[in-house]
Design a protein around this motif. Structure first.
Motif, PDB file in Angstrom:
ATOM      1  N   HIS A  63     -18.461 -92.364   0.827  1.00 58.27           N
ATOM      2  CA  HIS A  63     -18.955 -92.177   2.180  1.00 58.27           C
ATOM      3  C   HIS A  63     -18.872 -93.446   3.016  1.00 58.27           C
ATOM      4  N   LEU A  64     -18.628 -94.587   2.373  1.00 61.02           N
ATOM      5  CA  LEU A  64     -18.322 -95.787   3.147  1.00 61.02           C
ATOM      6  C   LEU A  64     -17.102 -95.558   4.027  1.00 61.02           C
ATOM      7  N   GLY A  83     -18.422 -89.150 -13.549  1.00 62.71           N
ATOM      8  CA  GLY A  83     -18.677 -88.100 -12.578  1.00 62.71           C
ATOM      9  C   GLY A  83     -17.485 -87.193 -12.415  1.00 62.71           C
ATOM     10  N   GLY A  84     -17.728 -85.955 -12.010  1.00 67.92           N
ATOM     11  CA  GLY A  84     -16.612 -85.048 -11.807  1.00 67.92           C
ATOM     12  C   GLY A  84     -17.029 -83.597 -11.736  1.00 67.92           C
ATOM     13  N   VAL A  85     -16.209 -82.742 -12.333  1.00 65.77           N
ATOM     14  CA  VAL A  85     -16.395 -81.295 -12.277  1.00 65.77           C
ATOM     15  C   VAL A  85     -16.728 -80.777 -13.678  1.00 65.77           C
ATOM     16  N   MET A  86     -17.782 -79.987 -13.762  1.00 65.72           N
ATOM     17  CA  MET A  86     -18.167 -79.352 -15.015  1.00 65.72           C
ATOM     18  C   MET A  86     -17.720 -77.885 -14.997  1.00 65.72           C
ATOM     19  N   PHE A 182     -11.900 -89.964 -17.183  1.00 67.01           N
ATOM     20  CA  PHE A 182     -11.305 -90.237 -18.489  1.00 67.01           C
ATOM     21  C   PHE A 182     -10.306 -89.161 -18.922  1.00 67.01           C
ATOM     22  N   ASN A 183     -10.367 -88.000 -18.308  1.00 60.19           N
ATOM     23  CA  ASN A 183      -9.375 -86.977 -18.646  1.00 60.19           C
ATOM     24  C   ASN A 183      -8.643 -86.422 -17.428  1.00 60.19           C
ATOM     25  N   SER A 184      -8.920 -86.976 -16.260  1.00 60.86           N
ATOM     26  CA  SER A 184      -8.178 -86.657 -15.041  1.00 60.86           C
ATOM     27  C   SER A 184      -7.926 -87.970 -14.317  1.00 60.86           C
ATOM     28  N   PRO A 185      -6.688 -88.320 -14.062  1.00 59.66           N
ATOM     29  CA  PRO A 185      -6.395 -89.641 -13.494  1.00 59.66           C
ATOM     30  C   PRO A 185      -6.734 -89.743 -12.007  1.00 59.66           C
ATOM     31  N   TYR A 186      -7.984 -90.073 -11.711  1.00 57.65           N
ATOM     32  CA  TYR A 186      -8.396 -90.281 -10.328  1.00 57.65           C
ATOM     33  C   TYR A 186      -9.404 -91.430 -10.294  1.00 57.65           C
ATOM     34  N   PRO A 187      -9.575 -92.079  -9.160  1.00 56.67           N
ATOM     35  CA  PRO A 187     -10.538 -93.185  -9.054  1.00 56.67           C
ATOM     36  C   PRO A 187     -11.966 -92.658  -8.966  1.00 56.67           C
ATOM     37  N   ASN A 188     -12.749 -92.938  -9.976  1.00 54.03           N
ATOM     38  CA  ASN A 188     -14.129 -92.457 -10.002  1.00 54.03           C
ATOM     39  C   ASN A 188     -14.938 -93.052  -8.852  1.00 54.03           C
ATOM     40  N   PHE A 189     -15.823 -92.251  -8.278  1.00 54.44           N
ATOM     41  CA  PHE A 189     -16.714 -92.766  -7.245  1.00 54.44           C
ATOM     42  C   PHE A 189     -18.132 -92.257  -7.451  1.00 54.44           C
ATOM     43  N   ARG A 268     -10.954 -99.922  -3.838  1.00 49.18           N
ATOM     44  CA  ARG A 268      -9.673 -99.913  -3.121  1.00 49.18           C
ATOM     45  C   ARG A 268      -8.848 -98.667  -3.455  1.00 49.18           C
ATOM     46  N   LYS A 269      -8.767 -98.303  -4.734  1.00 47.18           N
ATOM     47  CA  LYS A 269      -7.975 -97.129  -5.117  1.00 47.18           C
ATOM     48  C   LYS A 269      -8.596 -95.844  -4.571  1.00 47.18           C
ATOM     49  N   LEU A 270      -9.914 -95.808  -4.508  1.00 49.37           N
ATOM     50  CA  LEU A 270     -10.584 -94.658  -3.907  1.00 49.37           C
ATOM     51  C   LEU A 270     -10.190 -94.550  -2.443  1.00 49.37           C
TER      52      LEU A 270
END
Length: 293
Positions: A63-64, A83-86, A182-189, A268-270
């Protein structure tokens, strides 16, 4: 000195450094009086920052950028988690065969829905199957993810913090696929930042610095004194001690940062992912100004 701090949502163990600062009277002893504000809506704090009604806002780092305005400043991250989707066990096959999925989320909008789908889509790609965006429906409900998954007609939950939903699922024996960084390559936020404004740094800098310094001390206190920390949480929130919350607090404590300071590299990656989606467009100067306090 006074500090008004607006939370991102209801008071919970993620806010233990602030609770402990009050209950141990460490804020008070430093001459600092802290007013913790629980919002009606997740993004209320940004409007309050703009209007100068609060000194500090707590929210996720995404949200920044999503709610960026020229005066916005990061004071640093104090907590992060997986964090992510369950996805509940019964719906994993629906995910893998590209069937229609209903996802409960506390915030359904263009940005969060797009990021939620991207997490699922990248997981699909990494596991050699395809997911179509029209087959993923995000439905705004609330933060009671496990309750919604158990009682509602949902296949998954988005905007999950592992120290809450992951621990609760383990405790209840609720079988699921937790799709995170850890199982989906995205920048955690899935983290929490302290945010303020240029004006508040000018007019209330000493109070803000004192607040951060004491919050760091309270993080150390929590790690050194988990039993007393739990007691402080239950007493401050007027809630009855229970085994599940004890486990949540234990997991949360280890996720606090020892040092709180702005870091332009961390997210930065986010930012680049959001820029790729067309949700933000900051030049190098504006981006770097967020972290210069």
């Amino acid at each position: 000195m006074k500090i008004k701090i607006a939370l991102e949502w209801f008071l919970n163990p993620n806010h233990l450094p602030f609770i402990l600062g009050i209950t141990t009277k460490t804020f008070q002893q430093a001459g600092l009086f802290v007013d913790i504000i629980e919002p009606s809506e997740h993004y209320d704090g940004f409007e309050s920052l703009k209007n100068g009604k609060i000194d500090i806002h707590v929210n996720e780092p995404i949200h920044l950028f999503e709610h960026y305005f020229e005066e916005l400043k990061s004071l640093g991250c104090f907590f992060d988690t997986r964090g992510g989707v369950m996805i509940k066990k019964e719906s994993i096959e629906k995910l893998k065969t590209n069937q229609h999925l209903k996802i409960t989320t506390p915030a359904s909008n263009e940005v969060t829905n797009r990021v939620g789908f991207e997490i699922l889509s990248r997981y699909a790609t990494a596991n050699n199957f395809k997911l179509d965006i029209q087959n993923v429906e995000f439905i705004q409900t609330d933060f009671y993810h496990l309750k919604n998954l158990q009682e509602g007609d949902f296949d998954g939950a988005w905007l999950c913090f592992y120290n809450f939903e992951g621990i609760e699922a383990e405790y209840l024996g609720f079988e699921n696929l937790f799709i995170d960084q850890f199982n989906s390559p995205y920048p955690n936020f899935s983290a929490l930042e302290l945010m303020t404004t240029k004006e508040k740094l000018r007019t209330n800098q000493q109070a803000i610095r004192t607040f951060i310094n004491i919050s760091e001390k309270m993080i150390k206190y929590a790690k050194d004194n988990p039993k007393e920390t739990k007691t402080a949480f239950y007493d401050y929130t007027s809630t009855t001690p229970n085994e599940l919350m004890d486990k949540i607090i234990d997991d949360t404590i280890k996720r606090f940062y020892n040092e709180i300071s702005p870091n332009p590299i961390k997210w930065r990656k986010l930012y680049e992912m959001l820029e790729e989606f067309g949700f933000c467009d900051l030049d190098a100067y504006d981006y770097n100004q967020i972290w210069k306090v």
